[in-house]
Motif scaffolding. Sequence first.
Motif, PDB file in Angstrom:
ATOM      1  N   PHE A  29      24.885 -71.312 -85.966  1.00 23.91           N
ATOM      2  CA  PHE A  29      25.193 -69.897 -86.170  1.00 23.91           C
ATOM      3  C   PHE A  29      26.591 -69.741 -86.742  1.00 23.91           C
ATOM      4  CE2 PHE A  29      21.497 -68.057 -84.337  1.00 23.91           C
ATOM      5  CZ  PHE A  29      21.068 -68.940 -83.349  1.00 23.91           C
ATOM      6  N   GLY A  30      27.025 -70.726 -87.477  1.00 23.91           N
ATOM      7  CA  GLY A  30      28.382 -70.716 -88.000  1.00 23.91           C
ATOM      8  C   GLY A  30      28.687 -69.553 -88.909  1.00 23.91           C
ATOM      9  N   ARG A  31      27.669 -68.959 -89.524  1.00 21.70           N
ATOM     10  CA  ARG A  31      27.906 -67.819 -90.414  1.00 21.70           C
ATOM     11  C   ARG A  31      27.421 -66.507 -89.812  1.00 21.70           C
ATOM     12  NH1 ARG A  31      26.514 -70.096 -96.504  1.00 21.70           N
ATOM     13  NH2 ARG A  31      27.964 -71.848 -96.456  1.00 21.70           N
ATOM     14  N   ASN A  32      27.040 -66.550 -88.555  1.00 22.25           N
ATOM     15  CA  ASN A  32      26.532 -65.361 -87.896  1.00 22.25           C
ATOM     16  C   ASN A  32      27.526 -64.851 -86.875  1.00 22.25           C
ATOM     17  OD1 ASN A  32      24.105 -67.254 -88.562  1.00 22.25           O
ATOM     18  ND2 ASN A  32      23.251 -65.185 -88.453  1.00 22.25           N
ATOM     19  N   ALA A  33      27.554 -63.551 -86.755  1.00 21.32           N
ATOM     20  CA  ALA A  33      28.330 -62.975 -85.671  1.00 21.32           C
ATOM     21  C   ALA A  33      27.715 -63.391 -84.337  1.00 21.32           C
ATOM     22  CB  ALA A  33      28.330 -61.456 -85.788  1.00 21.32           C
ATOM     23  N   MET A  34      28.561 -63.446 -83.331  1.00 21.53           N
ATOM     24  CA  MET A  34      28.105 -63.690 -81.970  1.00 21.53           C
ATOM     25  C   MET A  34      28.636 -62.566 -81.097  1.00 21.53           C
ATOM     26  SD  MET A  34      26.337 -66.483 -82.115  1.00 21.53           S
ATOM     27  CE  MET A  34      26.177 -66.905 -80.380  1.00 21.53           C
ATOM     28  N   GLY A  35      27.863 -62.215 -80.092  1.00 20.82           N
ATOM     29  CA  GLY A  35      28.273 -61.107 -79.252  1.00 20.82           C
ATOM     30  C   GLY A  35      27.979 -61.343 -77.783  1.00 20.82           C
ATOM     31  N   TRP A  36      28.618 -60.541 -76.973  1.00 22.38           N
ATOM     32  CA  TRP A  36      28.355 -60.498 -75.540  1.00 22.38           C
ATOM     33  C   TRP A  36      27.990 -59.062 -75.161  1.00 22.38           C
ATOM     34  CZ3 TRP A  36      28.173 -64.581 -72.176  1.00 22.38           C
ATOM     35  CH2 TRP A  36      28.720 -65.783 -72.599  1.00 22.38           C
ATOM     36  N   PHE A  37      26.953 -58.955 -74.383  1.00 21.24           N
ATOM     37  CA  PHE A  37      26.527 -57.681 -73.834  1.00 21.24           C
ATOM     38  C   PHE A  37      26.412 -57.844 -72.320  1.00 21.24           C
ATOM     39  CE2 PHE A  37      25.214 -55.218 -77.608  1.00 21.24           C
ATOM     40  CZ  PHE A  37      25.341 -56.203 -78.576  1.00 21.24           C
ATOM     41  N   GLY A 104      30.296 -58.661 -86.782  1.00 19.45           N
ATOM     42  CA  GLY A 104      29.948 -58.255 -85.443  1.00 19.45           C
ATOM     43  C   GLY A 104      29.671 -56.772 -85.385  1.00 19.45           C
ATOM     44  N   THR A 105      28.716 -56.396 -84.604  1.00 16.98           N
ATOM     45  CA  THR A 105      28.408 -54.989 -84.440  1.00 16.98           C
ATOM     46  C   THR A 105      28.229 -54.664 -82.970  1.00 16.98           C
ATOM     47  OG1 THR A 105      25.988 -54.980 -84.441  1.00 16.98           O
ATOM     48  CG2 THR A 105      27.065 -55.215 -86.576  1.00 16.98           C
ATOM     49  N   TYR A 106      28.198 -53.361 -82.686  1.00 19.54           N
ATOM     50  CA  TYR A 106      28.048 -52.882 -81.316  1.00 19.54           C
ATOM     51  C   TYR A 106      26.576 -52.678 -80.936  1.00 19.54           C
ATOM     52  CZ  TYR A 106      32.947 -51.701 -82.164  1.00 19.54           C
ATOM     53  OH  TYR A 106      34.268 -51.758 -82.466  1.00 19.54           O
ATOM     54  N   ASP A 107      25.710 -52.773 -81.909  1.00 18.02           N
ATOM     55  CA  ASP A 107      24.313 -52.425 -81.722  1.00 18.02           C
ATOM     56  C   ASP A 107      23.504 -53.666 -81.379  1.00 18.02           C
ATOM     57  OD1 ASP A 107      22.081 -50.258 -83.621  1.00 18.02           O
ATOM     58  OD2 ASP A 107      21.704 -51.517 -81.876  1.00 18.02           O
ATOM     59  N   SER A 108      22.830 -53.640 -80.252  1.00 15.73           N
ATOM     60  CA  SER A 108      22.047 -54.802 -79.821  1.00 15.73           C
ATOM     61  C   SER A 108      20.914 -55.115 -80.796  1.00 15.73           C
ATOM     62  CB  SER A 108      21.486 -54.568 -78.419  1.00 15.73           C
ATOM     63  OG  SER A 108      20.615 -53.449 -78.410  1.00 15.73           O
ATOM     64  N   ARG A 109      20.502 -54.136 -81.593  1.00 17.25           N
ATOM     65  CA  ARG A 109      19.418 -54.376 -82.555  1.00 17.25           C
ATOM     66  C   ARG A 109      19.847 -55.276 -83.717  1.00 17.25           C
ATOM     67  NH1 ARG A 109      17.994 -48.182 -83.494  1.00 17.25           N
ATOM     68  NH2 ARG A 109      20.289 -48.191 -83.523  1.00 17.25           N
TER      69      ARG A 109
END
Length: 124
Positions: A29-37, A104-109
Amino acid sequence: QVTLVESGGGLVQAGGSLRLSCATSGRTFGRNAMGWFRQAPGKEREFVAAINGRGSTTYYADSVKGRFTISRDSANNTVSLQLNSLKPEDTAVYYCAAGIGYFGTYDSRDYDYWGQGTQVTVSS
């Protein structure tokens, strides 16, 4: 098979710290944003933090800004969340997620792979 596995949760007193980690496998996932919810009992899942694909930009919910820090180690396919100055209202199951895109975004979708979650409990 793509998997995301969180670790590092636990029980801590208010004011304490924890460090959550998310290990990914099955693809990079080196080119993908990662997030925590996170999701507290009886509440909807909410955004906590995100980091862009390069790791150069971070995003935080107002409720955790200045207390939590997200980081990533793309070489090792991991993303971490440092939780400081914890409050009882931070109690929740914390989920790691891999973004569809670079930013990165705030939207879980906007996230298409999710871990199973790790419990964080903050006592008062």
